[in-house]
Each structure stands twice: as C-alpha cells, then as structure tokens.
Design an enzyme around this catalytic site. Sequence first.
Site, short mmCIF file in Angstrom:
data_model
loop_
_atom_site.label_atom_id
_atom_site.label_comp_id
_atom_site.label_asym_id
_atom_site.label_seq_id
_atom_site.Cartn_x
_atom_site.Cartn_y
_atom_site.Cartn_z
N THR A 72 10.19 2.48 -2.89
CA THR A 72 11.32 2.67 -1.97
C THR A 72 12.63 2.83 -2.74
O THR A 72 13.45 3.70 -2.43
CB THR A 72 11.42 1.49 -0.99
OG1 THR A 72 10.29 1.52 -0.11
CG2 THR A 72 12.70 1.56 -0.16
N ASN A 151 1.19 9.10 3.62
CA ASN A 151 0.64 7.75 3.58
C ASN A 151 -0.15 7.37 4.82
O ASN A 151 -1.00 6.48 4.78
CB ASN A 151 1.78 6.74 3.37
CG ASN A 151 2.90 6.91 4.38
OD1 ASN A 151 3.49 7.99 4.49
ND2 ASN A 151 3.22 5.86 5.12
N GLN A 179 1.35 7.48 -2.95
CA GLN A 179 -0.04 7.41 -2.49
C GLN A 179 -1.02 8.17 -3.37
O GLN A 179 -2.24 8.03 -3.20
CB GLN A 179 -0.13 7.95 -1.06
CG GLN A 179 0.53 7.08 -0.01
CD GLN A 179 -0.16 5.74 0.18
OE1 GLN A 179 -1.36 5.61 0.00
NE2 GLN A 179 0.60 4.73 0.57
N SER A 199 4.67 3.76 -7.37
CA SER A 199 4.73 2.32 -7.13
C SER A 199 3.48 1.65 -7.68
O SER A 199 2.36 2.13 -7.45
CB SER A 199 4.84 2.03 -5.62
OG SER A 199 4.91 0.64 -5.38
N ALA A 200 3.66 0.55 -8.40
CA ALA A 200 2.53 -0.09 -9.09
C ALA A 200 1.53 -0.72 -8.14
O ALA A 200 0.32 -0.68 -8.38
CB ALA A 200 3.07 -1.15 -10.05
N HIS A 201 2.01 -1.33 -7.05
CA HIS A 201 1.07 -2.09 -6.21
C HIS A 201 0.16 -1.20 -5.37
O HIS A 201 -0.75 -1.69 -4.69
CB HIS A 201 1.82 -3.08 -5.31
CG HIS A 201 2.48 -2.50 -4.12
ND1 HIS A 201 1.94 -2.60 -2.84
CD2 HIS A 201 3.64 -1.83 -3.97
CE1 HIS A 201 2.74 -2.01 -1.98
NE2 HIS A 201 3.78 -1.54 -2.64
N THR A 237 18.31 -6.78 -15.69
CA THR A 237 17.33 -7.25 -16.66
C THR A 237 15.94 -6.85 -16.20
O THR A 237 15.56 -7.11 -15.06
CB THR A 237 17.41 -8.78 -16.83
OG1 THR A 237 18.72 -9.13 -17.30
CG2 THR A 237 16.37 -9.27 -17.82
N CYS A 325 5.73 -1.60 15.32
CA CYS A 325 6.32 -2.49 16.32
C CYS A 325 7.77 -2.81 15.95
O CYS A 325 8.04 -3.36 14.89
CB CYS A 325 5.51 -3.77 16.40
SG CYS A 325 5.95 -4.82 17.77
#
Length: 388
Positions: A72, A151, A179, A199-201, A237, A325
Amino acid sequence: MKRIYLDYAATTPTHPEVMKAMLPYFTDSFGNPSSIHSLGQEAKEAIEKARNQVAALIGAKSEEVVFTGSGTEADNFVLKGVALANQGKGNHIITSSIEHHAVLETCKFLEKQGFSVTYLPVDGYGMVDPSGVKKAITGKTVLISVMHANNEVGTVEPIAEIGNIAREAEIYLHTDAVQTAGHIPVDVNKLNVDLLSISAHKLYGPKGIGALYIRKGTKVSSFMHGGDQERGKRASTENVPAIVGFGKATEIAQREMLEEAQKLTVLRDQLIEGILKSIEHIRLNGHPVIRLPNNVNVSVDYAEGESMLLNLDLAGICVSTGSACSSSALEPSHVLVAMGLPHLQAHGSLRFTSGKWTTEEEINQVLNVLPGVVSKLRAMSPLIKSSK
C-alpha cells in the site's frame, strides 16, 4: 478442528526458512544500518543482500529497489511521488476501475489536489483494453497505473502491451504486482514498466515490509523526509529483520515458483470444475484462462457472500468474499460491479485462493461442504422464492 486456509491472496503463512533467516537480526545482529560501527555495517550488508534478492526476482538492478512499509505504501509512493515530481509536464493520471484501494483512494486524494484521473473500464472478465489506454492519453498525462493481476478475480492484465503504448508516448507506467511477484514470472523489462510494487507477506514473507521498483532515471519525489535511508527516497530506520525475511522469501520464490504454480493450477481447475458441476446458478468471475494459478472467484445466486463465508468458517474453511463491510452498509465489490455484475450477484461472491501448503484433500473437503452451505442459505432466501 483442522482449519483449511484458502485465503492466500489476503496473506500467506511465513515460510519456516524466512523465520530462521530473520531471527538473528532481532538479537545478535541488531545494529542500526546507519551506524558506522561493525554491528551497524553488519545490518547494512544484510539489507543490501536482501535488495539483491528482491531485484533478482523481478529482473531489476539492486539500486532500483526501494524498501517500503507495505505494498500500500509503495502504491502511495508511486502516485504521489510521480505526480509531484512531474507537475511541470502535466497533471493527468490513467488507471483502471478495478485497482486495489491503495491506488484508487490515492487517486481520489490527488484529484482533490488538482490532478485529473481517468478510470478505465474493464470487460466482463476484468480485462483492461490496451487500446482504451492509448485513447485516454493526453498531452498532460504523467503516469499510467494498471495492476498486473487483480487481487479479487485473478485476471492477469496485458501489462507488456500497455507498456509498449506508454513507452511510445514517453509516459511512466506503474504496475501493482503484489499478487503476482513470487507466483508467476515478473520481469520489469519484459513488462516494459518503470515502477512496480511488491509486498512480502503475499509471498510467504513477513508483514509490514514491501518494495518499490523505480527504473533508473524515473522522476519520483521522495515519499518520507527526515533521513538519507533508501538513497534519500524513504527516510526511516530500516526494518532489518523484515527486509532480510523479504529477501529470503524472494530467493525461495525463485527456486519454487514454477513448480508451485503448476500444482496450484491443477487444484484451481479441480475446484472450479467441482463447484460449477455441483451448484446451480453460479458463475466463475475473472478470465477463464488468463488468470492467477491459485485464484477461484465465483458468484452464487440467491446466497449472500458474508453468510457463505461465515458458514464455511464454522466448518473450518477460511475464504474471503468480494463484499466489503463498511460502518453504514454492505457494499458490493467495486471490481465485480466494474465487470458488469448486478449488485445482487456481486454480493454473492466468494474468493478461494490456495497456496504452497494447500492439498487436494482440502479442495475435496471444500467441494463436500460448499453445496450444503449454499442449499441451506438458499432455503432461507426470499430471493430464490420470488424467482420461482
């Protein structure tokens, strides 16, 4: 109850090798990378190793990779950074109507700052037409941003073709590859992109770390100020353990991606075939072929997405829905609406996304449980009664 996790597009479990690589940087090698003593330089070397690993995954040079706090943030960085750095050239941005909210909401913010944004339509499969991109270009266009794959529905967009158009017009092209990176081949040169978000996750790395590829020579303003980290592009950092984990995750992806994609494609097609055969009044969303190997998105008539999700969760199956939602109302997926689905169909959507540890037995269990869930909810639905 053993849980079946089929929401890998939302986040992935951290790979054990990634966890092992990260641990020393919480304890023994904890130095600040900006410090010039040995502990600091040890941390700095670890960051540069990870930068090389991330760059290798996407065919980039290491100096073109900037670490961010998330995908993001990388999307925000691109849109705001390019817009501010290129105001002298123009104030027009082109994107698609099915982008992640990180892009769409940032575009809305920029519109309030005086920028003009064109939101391109998509076809019934969620595909952007490159000719529509070309027609939308004006003399004031400074950036085109189209995601590599959606996504929600998994459709893979024709980014290389759009990239050719952008190159000819001398306009920067950004793609959100959150994705796709680590799941299908991603090469910044073959895609003809100038900027790319990761994005790593989403690829078995830790949460809270992302990266932005910035092609050498691309004019982008610094996103955060207050330090010289990340070559002055992002002050703060560095999160050394997370960066190390990100690097390790991309290394594993290079090693295992193709084999994993082949396995997941088989499971995906098995799930699609089983769902469409066992449940009436249902449709597959997204392109039937040009889609991510792990994505199955369906709309079920006469059943509401949130209710199906909750009933599946009670049965130990974790999935997601295209419905979002909000505090005041249940809104249908903006992606499905843009694809032309009526609101009622969009509300009845489910997304199944598999991953490295998904098994055939788990897919079979979903196929055993889902028809009963749908039948139960349809029996209570006034919509199916009114349709008879």
